[in-house]
Design a protein around this motif. Structure first.
Motif, PDB file in Angstrom:
ATOM      1  N   ASP A   1     -38.200  30.543  29.278  1.00  0.00           N
ATOM      2  CA  ASP A   1     -36.953  30.476  28.515  1.00  0.00           C
ATOM      3  C   ASP A   1     -37.285  30.727  27.051  1.00  0.00           C
ATOM      4  OD1 ASP A   1     -35.578  29.812  30.844  1.00  0.00           O
ATOM      5  OD2 ASP A   1     -35.673  27.663  30.452  1.00  0.00           O
ATOM      6  N   ILE A   2     -36.364  31.389  26.338  1.00  0.00           N
ATOM      7  CA  ILE A   2     -36.578  31.727  24.925  1.00  0.00           C
ATOM      8  C   ILE A   2     -35.430  31.154  24.101  1.00  0.00           C
ATOM      9  CG2 ILE A   2     -36.946  33.577  23.251  1.00  0.00           C
ATOM     10  CD1 ILE A   2     -37.688  35.379  25.684  1.00  0.00           C
TER      11      ILE A   2
ATOM     12  N   SER B   1     -30.270  28.786  22.956  1.00  0.00           N
ATOM     13  CA  SER B   1     -30.861  29.701  23.921  1.00  0.00           C
ATOM     14  C   SER B   1     -30.657  31.158  23.527  1.00  0.00           C
ATOM     15  CB  SER B   1     -30.272  29.459  25.314  1.00  0.00           C
ATOM     16  OG  SER B   1     -28.874  29.675  25.312  1.00  0.00           O
ATOM     17  N   ILE B   2     -31.642  31.972  23.901  1.00  0.00           N
ATOM     18  CA  ILE B   2     -31.570  33.427  23.792  1.00  0.00           C
ATOM     19  C   ILE B   2     -31.623  34.019  25.194  1.00  0.00           C
ATOM     20  CG2 ILE B   2     -32.742  35.511  22.978  1.00  0.00           C
ATOM     21  CD1 ILE B   2     -33.904  33.793  20.693  1.00  0.00           C
TER      22      ILE B   2
ATOM     23  N   LYS C   1     -30.115  36.955  29.679  1.00  0.00           N
ATOM     24  CA  LYS C   1     -29.623  36.717  28.323  1.00  0.00           C
ATOM     25  C   LYS C   1     -28.570  35.620  28.373  1.00  0.00           C
ATOM     26  CE  LYS C   1     -31.701  40.249  26.324  1.00  0.00           C
ATOM     27  NZ  LYS C   1     -32.916  40.023  25.627  1.00  0.00           N
ATOM     28  N   ASP C   2     -28.693  34.646  27.463  1.00  0.00           N
ATOM     29  CA  ASP C   2     -27.745  33.522  27.416  1.00  0.00           C
ATOM     30  C   ASP C   2     -27.887  32.847  26.057  1.00  0.00           C
ATOM     31  OD1 ASP C   2     -26.377  31.098  27.543  1.00  0.00           O
ATOM     32  OD2 ASP C   2     -27.117  30.592  29.539  1.00  0.00           O
TER      33      ASP C   2
END
Length: 134
Positions: free
Chosen positions: A97-98, A113-114, A120-121
């Protein structure tokens, strides 16, 4: 031939440098947090997250579902920071997760979140509260 060798070595060195993981010391330590209805409607989550040296991490969380059932889990993983982003690899599913992150004046860390679970989120926002050692 000599130019090709030099170019190859330069490319390898650049690739190794780009992959170097950083560990922002301002986010190391143990934190607690919670959220309600953010990832799943009717679910409350509570957690303790410890980000250790050299990128090791432990995440312990409890989720309380709308029907009152409780799920408890502990995950081992790894974390790192790079180019102002926070990365969290979960060993249970091998997904990273990023997040964008910001260390607040009181030492807490706000995350947005990215990318989560490989998609993508940017909708998941939470704050980890630093657990002070006595």
């Amino acid at each position: 031939m000599k130019k090709l060798l030099v170019l190859s070595l330069f490319s390898i060195a650049a690739g190794l440098t780009a992959q170097k993981k950083e560990y922002d010391p301002k986010v190391m330590g143990c934190y607690k947090g919670s959220e309600i209805n953010q990832q799943m409607e009717g679910v409350s989550k509570y957690w303790v997250s410890c980000r250790l040296e050299k990128g090791k991490s432990i995440l312990m969380f409890v989720a309380i579902n709308a029907d009152g059932s409780v799920v408890q889990e502990t995950e081992n993983g790894s974390w790192w920071t790079q180019n102002g982003k926070y990365y969290e690899l979960h060993k249970t599913d091998n997904v990273t997760d990023i997040y964008n992150y910001e260390v607040l004046a009181n030492g807490d860390v706000k995350f947005q979140s990215i990318e989560m679970m490989g998609k993508k989120d940017n909708t998941y926002v939470f704050t980890d509260t630093k657990i002070n050692e006595d």
